[in-house]
Design a protein around this motif. Structure first.
Motif, PDB file in Angstrom:
ATOM      1  N   ASP A   1      12.102   5.399 -87.054  1.00  0.00           N
ATOM      2  CA  ASP A   1      12.185   4.507 -88.223  1.00  0.00           C
ATOM      3  C   ASP A   1      12.804   3.177 -87.826  1.00  0.00           C
ATOM      4  OD1 ASP A   1      11.932   3.704 -90.823  1.00  0.00           O
ATOM      5  OD2 ASP A   1      12.862   5.513 -91.666  1.00  0.00           O
ATOM      6  N   LYS A   2      12.851   2.269 -88.808  1.00  0.00           N
ATOM      7  CA  LYS A   2      13.445   0.965 -88.523  1.00  0.00           C
ATOM      8  C   LYS A   2      14.939   1.097 -88.231  1.00  0.00           C
ATOM      9  CE  LYS A   2      14.310  -0.130 -93.368  1.00  0.00           C
ATOM     10  NZ  LYS A   2      14.025  -1.044 -94.460  1.00  0.00           N
TER      11      LYS A   2
ATOM     12  N   ARG B   1      18.221  -0.366 -85.311  1.00  0.00           N
ATOM     13  CA  ARG B   1      18.599  -1.141 -84.118  1.00  0.00           C
ATOM     14  C   ARG B   1      18.599  -0.206 -82.915  1.00  0.00           C
ATOM     15  NH1 ARG B   1      20.712  -5.851 -82.301  1.00  0.00           N
ATOM     16  NH2 ARG B   1      20.302  -6.853 -84.289  1.00  0.00           N
TER      17      ARG B   1
ATOM     18  N   PRO C   1       4.735  -0.982 -82.679  1.00  0.00           N
ATOM     19  CA  PRO C   1       4.987  -0.335 -83.977  1.00  0.00           C
ATOM     20  C   PRO C   1       3.802   0.528 -84.402  1.00  0.00           C
ATOM     21  CG  PRO C   1       5.287  -2.710 -84.100  1.00  0.00           C
ATOM     22  CD  PRO C   1       4.598  -2.424 -82.812  1.00  0.00           C
TER      23      PRO C   1
ATOM     24  N   THR D   1       1.687  -6.399 -83.813  1.00  0.00           N
ATOM     25  CA  THR D   1       3.007  -7.026 -83.684  1.00  0.00           C
ATOM     26  C   THR D   1       3.751  -6.558 -82.426  1.00  0.00           C
ATOM     27  OG1 THR D   1       3.940  -5.320 -85.053  1.00  0.00           O
ATOM     28  CG2 THR D   1       3.352  -7.380 -86.181  1.00  0.00           C
TER      29      THR D   1
ATOM     30  N   LYS E   1      16.312  -5.263 -82.547  1.00  0.00           N
ATOM     31  CA  LYS E   1      16.119  -4.782 -83.917  1.00  0.00           C
ATOM     32  C   LYS E   1      14.656  -4.429 -84.112  1.00  0.00           C
ATOM     33  CE  LYS E   1      17.440  -6.194 -88.551  1.00  0.00           C
ATOM     34  NZ  LYS E   1      17.814  -7.323 -89.400  1.00  0.00           N
ATOM     35  N   ILE E   2      14.378  -3.309 -84.723  1.00  0.00           N
ATOM     36  CA  ILE E   2      12.993  -2.926 -84.996  1.00  0.00           C
ATOM     37  C   ILE E   2      12.832  -2.698 -86.492  1.00  0.00           C
ATOM     38  CG2 ILE E   2      12.381  -1.956 -82.742  1.00  0.00           C
ATOM     39  CD1 ILE E   2      13.146   0.804 -84.020  1.00  0.00           C
ATOM     40  N   ASN E   3      11.637  -3.035 -86.993  1.00  0.00           N
ATOM     41  CA  ASN E   3      11.433  -2.959 -88.444  1.00  0.00           C
ATOM     42  C   ASN E   3      10.523  -1.827 -88.864  1.00  0.00           C
ATOM     43  OD1 ASN E   3      13.050  -5.219 -89.018  1.00  0.00           O
ATOM     44  ND2 ASN E   3      11.395  -6.543 -88.274  1.00  0.00           N
ATOM     45  N   ASN E   4      10.210  -0.959 -87.946  1.00  0.00           N
ATOM     46  CA  ASN E   4       9.268   0.111 -88.275  1.00  0.00           C
ATOM     47  C   ASN E   4       9.414   1.231 -87.256  1.00  0.00           C
ATOM     48  OD1 ASN E   4       7.189   1.416 -89.476  1.00  0.00           O
ATOM     49  ND2 ASN E   4       5.833  -0.358 -89.504  1.00  0.00           N
ATOM     50  N   SER E   5       8.674   2.310 -87.471  1.00  0.00           N
ATOM     51  CA  SER E   5       8.626   3.347 -86.436  1.00  0.00           C
ATOM     52  C   SER E   5       7.638   2.887 -85.365  1.00  0.00           C
ATOM     53  CB  SER E   5       8.171   4.672 -87.052  1.00  0.00           C
ATOM     54  OG  SER E   5       6.873   4.534 -87.546  1.00  0.00           O
TER      55      SER E   5
ATOM     56  N   ILE F   1      18.644   1.826 -89.873  1.00  0.00           N
ATOM     57  CA  ILE F   1      19.144   1.088 -91.036  1.00  0.00           C
ATOM     58  C   ILE F   1      18.571   1.809 -92.247  1.00  0.00           C
ATOM     59  CG2 ILE F   1      19.150  -1.129 -92.240  1.00  0.00           C
ATOM     60  CD1 ILE F   1      18.584  -2.351 -89.398  1.00  0.00           C
TER      61      ILE F   1
END
Lengths: 588, 122
Positions: A443-444, A446, A476, A482, A515-519, A548
């Motif tokens: 998941d999203k 750090r 992602p 992306t 930082k990642i915003n997704n799996s 997060i």
């Protein structure tokens, strides 16, 4: 010249009378226990004899205890005269009861000491940054599982107190259990304070670094959790201490009125519902032991049944979602992902093979629990379903406040970090390592990537020369376009950045945070050349994921929260009472 | 003492102890038809019942008084005589009703024993 003080003399006489009475009754209780008399009978005998002794002493005024024994009759004589005979079977029952009581009390220090010993093991997660090292988020995140233990054990002690509250006569020697319960409460307070001081003292640098590395929320949540758990613990302990001082020391014979400590019951709901899925070592097993005890003693109410069912169903739901997650992760085919799961309160290191049998066990437990409960409820003619019940102002305020604090302490986005991978390379004898590593990130959040090596040498005179390059790609799941890549070279010279002892130091080879915003999937590649005279390096790669996540992210957190609130406003009465009330109405 | 005689003695002692304990409450109720103080009751009970092993202790008799009082079969009042507190006990209304029933039962037991003796005479 001596002054005659009648009030003082009367008080002295009363003290002497009480001393004789208490000593006699303690001996009598011991004799009754030895003869295997039933607990209810012991209670009524002691209460009755206490009145007889008071009357007897006021009338016949024995000089001292031995005079009292001679005239009033020894406890053995009393038992013989009242046909209280010694029974081997009944004595066995009493011994079993005493053993179980001792064990139920010993459980608290055992779990606490075991937890401390777990805690004392040096953290396996060494988090190395180029500038500074971290001793692991575990310490800085304030050991959430220990909060679960502290909270769980305080409620467990409260349940013990509820069980023993009216179990014995105030003159029974076993009434000292209440002092032990008091000591256990304060033992937990001391343990709690020790953990707070230790964590914030030992890991203050780590916490400061976390704060500076965009982990402010984790630090704040940790503080709030500690405070919430501490307040719950202190309130319960103070309430009990107050009750103990005000009522027990006076040894008031009259029936004790309900005190605020008795209203803490709402917390039991949180305790039971979180026991299986929260990582509190031993707490889940403790709940199963309590459930078995409840079934054996037949003290089951509709509430007990529903609470047990909900706890098991929450565990079942968590296990089913774990099974799905593990299957997905296995399909992806990566070797390293977080397989740790909390099953019946125990954190398992590799849940892959345990989840499915645990689902079967949970299902069986649901069925067994329901069958037993229904049988007992039908036998005792107790209500299955609850009715709405609004509690009184002060009680409700205290209960809601404590429940809220307990939910804050126990629920939420825990754990705040997950060790996705930890990989020891074999002892490197060659001077070059080329590695490709792939990891699935669920998941999203750090990511903290750390590559380091330990050397069993003193820090002095060691320099490690590194050559090589690395690159990292992030893909992602939902938005493959992306994808991004980062790359770089290893620094040509690395200074030892951390030392655990004088003969062991840790070199940071590479540290990266993103930082990642997704799996998605992370690919880490590196080519590393050691230009070193040091033999037998053991490079260690670590990747940690700090998700997060909002509070009450998981469905079981939501279920626990809603169930606690709903159950708080429900009550169960005996069926028999309702029938008698109806029949009275009919008669009118 | 021969073994049989010894056994008989033991049995008799046991039987007397059981009998004394069995009728103790009944006897106290009978005595309390008249108001009496604790010491008086203790002495009377001891003199009326056969000696037992172990002997009837004050505590046993006093505990019966407490029990009867708790069940409201007996009422009590305290009086200070020569600087000492004395507790006086007397049968209550509820106690009288119970005692009447108990006496009836006791009489029927005596009749039954007589009948048993008669039908067993050779």
């Amino acid at each position: 010249m001596k002054f005659h003080n009648p009030v003082r003399n009367l008080k002295l006489k009363e003290t002497k009378t009480n001393k004789i009475k208490n000593k006699y009754l303690k001996k009598l209780s011991l004799e009754l226990i030895k003869r295997g008399t039933a607990n209810d009978q012991i209670k009524s005998i002691l209460d009755e004899v206490s009145i007889s002794i008071e009357d007897y002493i006021s009338e016949f005024k024995p000089k001292d205890f031995s005079d009292m024994m001679e005239k009033f009759g020894s406890p053995q004589n009393f038992c013989d005269n009242n046909s209280i005979i010694r029974s081997r079977e009944a004595l066995t029952g009493q011994i079993v009861f005493l053993v179980l009581t001792t064990l139920s009390l010993l459980v608290v220090p055992i779990i606490v000491i075991t937890s401390i010993s777990i805690r004392m093991v040096p953290p396996s997660l060494i988090f190395v940054s180029p500038e500074k090292f971290f001793l692991g988020i575990e310490g800085a995140n304030n050991g959430y599982r220990f909060l679960g233990i502290i909270f769980g054990l305080s409620i467990y002690i409260w349940m013990l107190y509820q069980y023993f509250k009216d179990k014995f006569s105030t003159y029974d020697i076993r009434e000292n259990i209440k002092i032990i319960i008091l000591l256990l409460f304060w033992f937990l307070v001391v343990f709690y304070l020790y953990l707070v001081i230790r964590n914030y003292n030992v890991y203050h640098e780590v916490i400061a670094d976390m704060w500076n590395h965009e982990m402010k929320l984790i630090v704040l949540e940790g503080v709030i959790r500690w405070l919430a758990a501490g307040i719950v613990l202190l309130v319960i302990t103070m309430l009990y201490t107050n009750k103990y001082c005000r009522y027990y020391r006076k040894r008031n014979r009259r029936k004790q009125k309900k005190f605020l400590i008795d209203q803490v019951g709402a917390l039991v709901i949180v305790f039971v519902l979180t026991s299986f899925t929260s990582p509190g070592p031993g707490i889940g097993v403790l709940i199963i032991a309590i459930a078995i005890g409840t079934i054996l003693t037949g003290k089951i109410t509709g509430k007990t049944w529903i609470l047990g069912m909900l706890a098991l169903l929450i565990q079942l739901g968590a296990l089913i979602s774990d099974l799905v997650a593990i299957e997905i992760e296995e399909d992806i085919g990566h070797n390293y992902f977080d397989r740790t799961r909390v099953i019946f309160g125990i954190r398992t290191s590799d849940a892959g093979n345990i989840v499915f049998p645990a689902i079967i066990i949970s299902l069986c437990l649901v069925i067994i629990w329901t069958i037993f409960c229904i049988r007992i409820l039908k036998r005792d003619k107790r209500q299955f379903l609850p009715r709405f019940n609004l509690q009184k102002g002060k009680t409700m305020f205290i209960s809601i406040s404590l429940v809220t604090l307990a939910l804050i302490a126990v629920l939420g986005s825990q754990p705040h970090y997950t060790l996705i991978a930890e990989d020891h390379h074999r002892k490197v004898s060659e001077t070059e390592i080329i590695t490709d590593l792939y990891y699935k990130i669920p998941d999203k959040g750090r990511l903290f990537i750390s590559y380091y090596t330990s050397i069993e040498e003193s820090i002095d005179d060691i320099t490690l020369k590194l050559n090589g390059s690395w690159f990292l790609t992030w893909k992602p799941d939902d938005y493959p376009l992306t994808t991004f890549k980062r790359e770089g070279n290893f620094s040509s010279e690395t200074d030892p950045s951390y030392s655990t002892t004088n003969f062991n130091c840790t070199f940071s080879i590479h540290y990266l945070s993103l930082k990642i915003n997704n799996s998605g999937i992370i690919h880490y590649h590196f080519t590393l050349e050691f230009d070193s005279i040091i033999p037998l390096l053991t490079p260690m790669f670590q990747i940690q994921w700090s998700p997060i996540v909002p509070w009450f992210k998981t469905w079981n957190d939501v279920t626990i929260f809603i169930s606690t609130i709903v159950l708080f406003f429900l009550s169960w009465n005996k069926k028999r009472n309702i029938i008698s009330l109806n029949s009275k109405k009919g008669d009118v | 003492m021969p073994r049989d005689e010894h056994e008989e003695e033991v049995l008799l002692k046991k039987w007397r102890a059981q009998l004394s304990r069995g009728i103790l409450e009944f006897l106290v109720l009978i005595l309390l038809q008249k108001e009496r103080h604790g010491w008086d009751i203790l002495q009377l009970v001891r003199s009326l019942l056969p000696p037992t092993e172990p002997p009837l202790a004050d505590g046993t008799i006093y505990n019966i008084l407490t029990r009867l009082k708790e069940r409201e079969l007996v009422s009590s009042r305290s009086k200070i005589i020569e600087g000492r507190m004395r507790r006086y006990f007397k049968l209550s209304k509820k106690g009288k009703v119970l005692l009447t029933e108990m006496i009836k039962d006791w009489k029927s037991v005596i009749i039954s024993i007589s009948e048993a003796e008669e039908i067993s005479e050779i």
